[in-house]
Design an enzyme around this catalytic site. Structure first.
Site, short mmCIF file in Angstrom:
data_model
loop_
_atom_site.label_atom_id
_atom_site.label_comp_id
_atom_site.label_asym_id
_atom_site.label_seq_id
_atom_site.Cartn_x
_atom_site.Cartn_y
_atom_site.Cartn_z
N GLU C 29 1.05 -1.19 -0.05
CA GLU C 29 0.03 0.00 -0.11
C GLU C 29 0.88 1.15 -0.04
O GLU C 29 1.81 1.42 0.83
CB GLU C 29 -0.84 -0.06 1.28
CG GLU C 29 -1.93 -1.25 1.19
CD GLU C 29 -2.62 -1.83 2.58
OE1 GLU C 29 -2.37 -0.70 3.47
OE2 GLU C 29 -3.05 -2.72 2.73
N GLU C 60 -4.80 -6.64 2.67
CA GLU C 60 -3.72 -7.27 3.27
C GLU C 60 -3.52 -8.72 2.74
O GLU C 60 -2.51 -9.50 2.71
CB GLU C 60 -3.29 -6.94 4.63
CG GLU C 60 -2.60 -5.89 5.02
CD GLU C 60 -3.55 -4.37 4.86
OE1 GLU C 60 -4.73 -4.82 4.77
OE2 GLU C 60 -3.26 -3.44 5.45
N PHE C 83 2.31 -1.59 8.84
CA PHE C 83 2.70 -1.50 10.26
C PHE C 83 2.37 -2.98 10.55
O PHE C 83 1.65 -3.65 10.03
CB PHE C 83 1.71 -0.75 10.97
CG PHE C 83 1.75 0.54 10.89
CD1 PHE C 83 1.29 1.48 9.92
CD2 PHE C 83 2.35 1.24 12.20
CE1 PHE C 83 1.35 2.67 9.85
CE2 PHE C 83 2.31 2.80 12.23
CZ PHE C 83 2.12 3.44 11.12
N ASP C 85 1.28 -4.39 13.14
CA ASP C 85 0.18 -4.67 13.74
C ASP C 85 -0.88 -5.34 12.65
O ASP C 85 -1.49 -5.92 13.04
CB ASP C 85 -0.33 -3.53 14.36
CG ASP C 85 0.60 -2.66 15.07
OD1 ASP C 85 0.45 -2.63 16.47
OD2 ASP C 85 1.58 -2.18 14.66
N HIS C 129 -0.57 0.61 16.62
CA HIS C 129 0.31 0.72 15.67
C HIS C 129 1.74 0.81 16.15
O HIS C 129 2.45 1.42 15.70
CB HIS C 129 0.04 2.17 15.05
CG HIS C 129 -0.96 2.31 14.09
ND1 HIS C 129 -2.27 2.14 14.36
CD2 HIS C 129 -1.00 2.52 12.65
CE1 HIS C 129 -3.18 2.16 13.10
NE2 HIS C 129 -2.23 2.33 12.14
C1 LIG Z 1 -5.48 -3.02 7.80
C2 LIG Z 1 -4.86 -1.89 7.79
N1 LIG Z 1 -4.29 -1.51 6.75
C3 LIG Z 1 -3.67 -0.39 6.27
C4 LIG Z 1 -3.78 0.55 7.38
C5 LIG Z 1 -3.04 1.80 6.89
N2 LIG Z 1 -3.95 2.94 6.74
C6 LIG Z 1 -4.45 3.70 7.61
S1 LIG Z 1 -5.51 4.99 6.97
C7 LIG Z 1 -5.33 4.24 5.56
C8 LIG Z 1 -6.14 4.74 4.54
C9 LIG Z 1 -7.66 4.63 4.47
O1 LIG Z 1 -8.30 5.03 3.48
P1 LIG Z 1 -9.85 5.34 3.65
O2 LIG Z 1 -10.48 4.07 4.09
O3 LIG Z 1 -10.11 5.92 2.35
O4 LIG Z 1 -9.92 6.44 4.99
P2 LIG Z 1 -9.58 7.88 4.86
O5 LIG Z 1 -8.09 7.83 5.73
O6 LIG Z 1 -9.43 8.53 3.45
O7 LIG Z 1 -10.45 8.73 5.78
C10 LIG Z 1 -4.57 3.19 5.52
C11 LIG Z 1 -4.10 2.40 4.35
C12 LIG Z 1 -4.43 0.24 8.36
N3 LIG Z 1 -4.50 1.15 9.40
N4 LIG Z 1 -5.14 -0.83 8.77
#
Ligand SMILES: Cc1ncc(C[n+]2csc(CCOP(=O)(O)OP(=O)(O)O)c2C)c(N)n1
Ligand SMILES: Cc1ncc(C[n+]2csc(CCOP(=O)(O)OP(=O)(O)O)c2C)c(N)n1
Ligand SMILES: [Mg+2]
Ligand SMILES: [Mg+2]
Lengths: 325, 354, 325, 354
Positions: C29, C60, C83, C85, C129
């Protein structure tokens, strides 16, 4: 007093708690109409109806998430993860959500739930359906971890788990489901975090869990015939851990053996060994020896599976060798 | 409403523009008081987050923070429409959803500063805001999980016959993770009283949703997979969000099962503190700034005859509240060390062995 | 010789291998266009193009499944889990699929892949995290587990991981990303399963991992000033585990301390302690002491997080206390 | 084809009947040789599994086994249409899919018996059949995982430009797990050459799919969520499966991206050895037995003029092959103990420390 199988004891324990408390509900795959693939929930749909005993889709994350959200808002759910190997598809809900939410919210949220699961090997189900994964859960702060080894404990510890205000993973050993034992009539209660001394002995302490308990007992019997008197402790609960019972026993015997079904590296016995090796160092008359499945995935062929999971023969041999050294 | 949101080639995405129909909801049957409350809320969320950003820049806020500047209308609209005992489930980007339920600013800001007067005593941090007494059942930082947990709260409400609804906010990127799918099917099968609100702000972290999603509308185009109707709302228009909230809460509350809403919106800033937002095509941010939820709502209220002075006064009141919260947060004590060892377990402690 | 940050070293190591071998591909990602949320993959898209450096959806399980399937059929993928986690949301692919498939298929399938991930605490990211989860992976047969503590090791161990024909989990410590160190010019290679003695000492052995290595070094420095001479071992690789280096050191020093960032129960040090407590029992002059984060989720406030993760002060204090007892 | 597959109330499901249009594909343009090969395959799968069942009852097969009696047409159709170097990804219910790629019966049966001449040397067992030399890249026993792994093989084929396609078989119940969703979206986004084949046999283990799924057709009704066309085929008709396989393999091979097929079929037996199948409503099994894939295919071949004697001879040949495999499997040696310690790692061993 009734003779029950271990699997019947599971249903008995759940029924006892559902009768006592309307907030206890049960969800999982094939647990209602079919009474569970291991027949541990037989009769519950009939007794408590489809509002409280619910068949779910194959959606382990959704199952545990539903249990958690319901626990946060007034229910006391029991969820089933059919084989403990499947915790891997919903591990996030267990370790990142259930385990941490009370702490992260500074105690605002209480999560009284039980996740029951068929655990362990010996049934020739192969590497993806046979794991002993108590140690996965033991490593995560916020989870309580229970593994009963006999029907009476199944009922009593299930009651304790349901009444606990913390998330409890309740590992049923698949290899014990058909085993029988006496269970007292009436309400059976027990206490989490308590080990049980199953046999007294003077020369060595054996700490065992789940299916390894009856094997350790038989090994102790045989070792007694060879002049080695073993104390056998059924650990029962990894978190909370009754370290005191083990430490006190080692203080008397001077030796500790763990018998673990899990693959070697970081099996629960490693933590026990590190506690005893630190806090009872001066009591030890010899090394702590861990008897475990080697660090391999479980093979499915009966001849190979029997070879790798600690057998009575191997327990006897390893203890005898260590005691003679 | 049509937005030019299209599927693009992998690795490249075109500018996505907001609608320009700022007057669409002028005639919506919403009370003046409700509207003024929403206006206040919009400003609370905005001014609070601007302050949080400033304090970040002064290095007072540690760790990370995810702002929803530009996305306030969704939280304001839903927060205003929800019943007091309804449940909110939010994400790491949850300041707005938390405040919109009436949680005091001080506790939220103090939590960002890691102080003892923080909402979570400093133990949870910006990504885990929770206030059970306000129905804010938590903010969750692992993508997808909280959709399944929201189901559980909805199930509990259904079981207890309480009439409560769980509202679960999440982003466009979240629609591609497994838990989304499991949660939606599960909710539909058991007709749970839950409203899923996808805030489509066009990006996951730094990657355009259109680059990594098989359908143009990540939530609405999946509704059918769960036997649900696709619902798209203008996520920058507080009235649109309020109306959608009112209708869908009513739907869920009356036992007709879950709803999945896609609210189209945009975050003005980066994903988190660390993000300069370079992936945004030129012109996109400007166009969305021009369609800012606060700006268009103020325009509507003025068209509807609310005096400028009244609106200015609301803004000033909010400003004072933010100032007061800032002071209170800054003056909060550090958490006592012993608090690191409390509340692992329901007995209040962290002991795991005897 | 160049001075690189730990995060730059990650990109350098990956680039080295991608240049060498066309089969090496990278997915995750935000790793391509944005160069990774921790900037560990900066420049790789530009160098190797969108066919080999690919931004994925937030999926994932799909990411790791894709990596595994590709590894089974001729590629050598590197996948990022942002991460560590988040391993919890795709744990099945790791522990049930990648780890077991070679064994279950009797060696028919080879799975040469690396999963890199930002691991560890100290950045005030809160309980979801910040975890150190090397021990989760160590408990599962079939996974190799690596945690470098300096830029040179990052490059060399990344090369070794990519060239390994087994699945390797490569844990980068988030708290070390900004740290700097010399990295030799040209191709850097290293060997999995080898610990490194970072400092020689006579009175006690300290085994540490990741961020705990620099802290252990500083503690050893301070302890030297108080007359306690510590040998510091950077464990580097949990599986394979270089137990010999630790056992040999303990044979010389007579004492062992582990410094672990993970929560106490079943941290990697438990396994090390149980090995040493068994095989070097007669070498030990006193108990093995594990210095760990207590068994709690990580709090986010800076003051609390600093309190629970082993600090130099705490390492010094605990070792001094134990050595004086 | 229309089947009376409807959404039912939770906790109760109605009988679902097969089509009765046994002649639908009589005129399909399929060579006689191909059809005879499919007829042979159908019998191989059937007779093999009947034998496996018998050996189970004699307690020779340990652990569990999942038979696909009644579902043979899907595996036979696809196995026949696939290119030699295409990849198969199967489930714990994978005897048929493995044999249909030309894997010898002996190795499969010996694996069920835990013998050294088993396909996996006795280390994997019934649920993990794999034969890399036949393109059978494994059978997976945790629901959903292998859809994501099949993507990886397809990605590799795409990257290498090999023209191979990955075919991934799974059940109706599998459509409700998260990995299904992630895999489908991922495959669509990257236009991977993968064909997903959902064998809808109406049940997960003991629970009717209609009771726990939000849409009537668990796979086809979700295709749109990934920008794919819904494809439903008669999974009891080998010709229908073969034609669907031919078309969709061609689609995937030519770079047009993934396909999701729903094949409607029925398992005659229980989910696994332990299951008496009590949850099946009365009449359902009988109706599907009347629409048995072998029976209807024999009928078609007879209508098309293939002499009964020729068909009987094929059946007898298969019978002899099964007998021979049974003997060879039974006579296989037990695995040597040392084999428990091989092939954890690519170096052939299991050593994890020095
Ligand atoms: C399982 C997981 N994968 C990746 C992440 C890292 N991560 C945190 S926010 C995010 C983007 C999320 O996008 P969206 O659902 O569009 O929400 P937004 O942040 O735009 O509000 C990612 C990839 C995570 N927290 N959990
Ligand atoms: C993650 C996971 N959950 C549950 C199971 C147990 N299980 C094995 S097969 C099965 C039913 C699968 O149903 P379906 O996908 O329709 O395939 P079928 O068995 O009908 O071929 C279940 C629930 C599993 N193997 N993995
Ligand atoms: Mg987004
Ligand atoms: Mg099925």
């Amino acid at each position: 007093m009734a003779q029950l199988t271990y699997r019947e004891a599971v249903a008995r324990g759940i029924a006892q708690e559902m009768r006592r408390d309307e907030r206890v509900v049960l969800i999982g795959e094939d647990i209602a109409g079919a009474g569970g693939v291991f027949k541990t929930t037989v009769g519950l749909l009939e007794q408590f109806g489809p509002r409280r005993v619910i068949d779910t889709p194959i959606s382990e994350q959704a199952i545990l998430g539903a249990a958690m959200g319901a626990a946060m808002t007034g229910l006391r759910p029991i969820a089933e993860i059919m084989f403990s190997d499947f915790f891997a598809v919903c591990w996030d809900i267990v370790v990142n959500q259930m385990a941490k939410t009370r702490y992260m919210t500074n105690g605002q949220v209480t999560i009284p739930l039980v996740v029951k699961s068929g655990n362990g090997g010996g049934l020739r189900f192969g590497a993806q359906h046979s794991q002993s994964i108590e140690n996965w859960a033991m490593a995560v702060p916020g989870l309580k971890v229970v593994t009963p080894s006999c029907p009476e404990d199944v009922v009593g510890l299930m009651a304790a788990a349901v009444r606990s205000d913390d998330p409890v993973l309740f590992f049923e050993h698949k290899g014990l489901y058909a085993s029988k034992g006496d269970v007292p009539d009436g309400t059976v209660e027990d206490v989490l975090g308590t080990a049980k001394i199953r046999r007294r002995g003077d020369h060595a302490t054996i700490a065992a869990l789940g299916l390894m308990v009856p094997r350790a007992m038989e090994a102790a019997e045989r070792l007694a015939g060879r002049g080695i008197s073993c104390e056998v402790i059924d650990v029962r609960s990894l978190i909370p851990l009754d370290a005191r019972t083990i430490l006190e026993s080692v203080a008397r015997t001077g030796r500790l053996f763990t018998v673990e079904e899990n693959p070697r590296a970081l099996g629960w016995g490693a933590e026990v060994a590190s506690i005893v090796g630190d806090e009872a160092f001066w009591d030890l008359d010899g090394p702590i020896v861990r008897i475990t499945t080697p660090h391999v995935p479980l093979p499915s062929a009966d001849s190979l599976e029997d070879l790798v999971i600690p057998s009575v023969d191997r327990i006897v041999a390893e203890i005898e060798k260590a005691m003679q050294a | 409403m049509t937005l030019p949101l299209e599927r693009h080639q992998y690795g490249g995405h075109a500018i996505v523009l907001p609608p320009d129909s700022q007057t669409t909801h002028d005639a919506a049957p919403i009370d003046r008081d409700v509207r003024l409350l929403m206006y206040r809320r919009l400003h609370e969320l905005r001014q609070f987050e601007k302050r949080a950003y400033d304090m970040f820049m002064q290095n007072l806020v540690k760790g990370t923070t995810h702002l929803s500047l530009g996305m306030e209308a969704v939280a304001a609209g839903f927060g205003t429409a929800m019943r007091e005992d309804d449940y909110t489930f939010a994400t790491y980007r949850g300041h707005a959803h938390t405040l919109a339920r009436g949680v005091a600013m001080e506790g939220v800001l103090a939590e960002l500063l890691g102080r003892a007067n923080g909402l979570l005593g400093g133990k949870g941090g910006s990504m885990h805001l929770t206030s059970v007494e306000h129905g804010v059942m938590g903010s969750y930082a692992i993508i997808g999980a909280h959709l399944t947990i929201a189901n559980g709260a909805a199930w509990s409400a259904q079981y207890r016959g309480s009439g409560q609804v769980a509202v679960c906010f999440f982003g466009d990127g979240t629609t591609n993770i497994g838990a989304f799918h499991e949660a939606l099917n599960y909710a539909a099968v058991f007709a749970l009283p839950v409203v899923f609100v996808c805030e489509n702000n066009l990006y996951m972290e730094y990657t355009a949703i259109s680059d990594i999603t098989a359908v143009p509308r990540p939530a609405a185009d999946r509704a059918g997979a769960y036997g649900l109707e696709p619902v798209v709302v203008d996520g920058n228009d507080a009235d649109a969000c309020y109306l959608a909230a009112r209708d869908t809460l009513e739907h869920a509350r009356s036992g007709r099962g879950p709803v999945l809403i896609e609210a189209l919106t945009y975050r003005h800033g980066g994903h988190s503190r660390a993000d300069p937002g370079k992936y945004k095509p030129p012109g996109e941010l400007e166009a969305w700034l021009a369609y800012d939820p606060l700006k268009i709502y103020r325009g509507r209220l003025e068209r509807l005859g609310v005096p400028s002075a009244e609106l200015d006064e609301i803004e000033r009141q909010v400003g004072r509240a933010v100032d007061a919260a800032t002071e209170a947060a800054k003056n909060g004590p550090m958490p006592v060390p012993a608090s690191a060892y409390t509340d692992v377990w329901a007995d209040g402690g962290s002991s795991w062995r005897n």
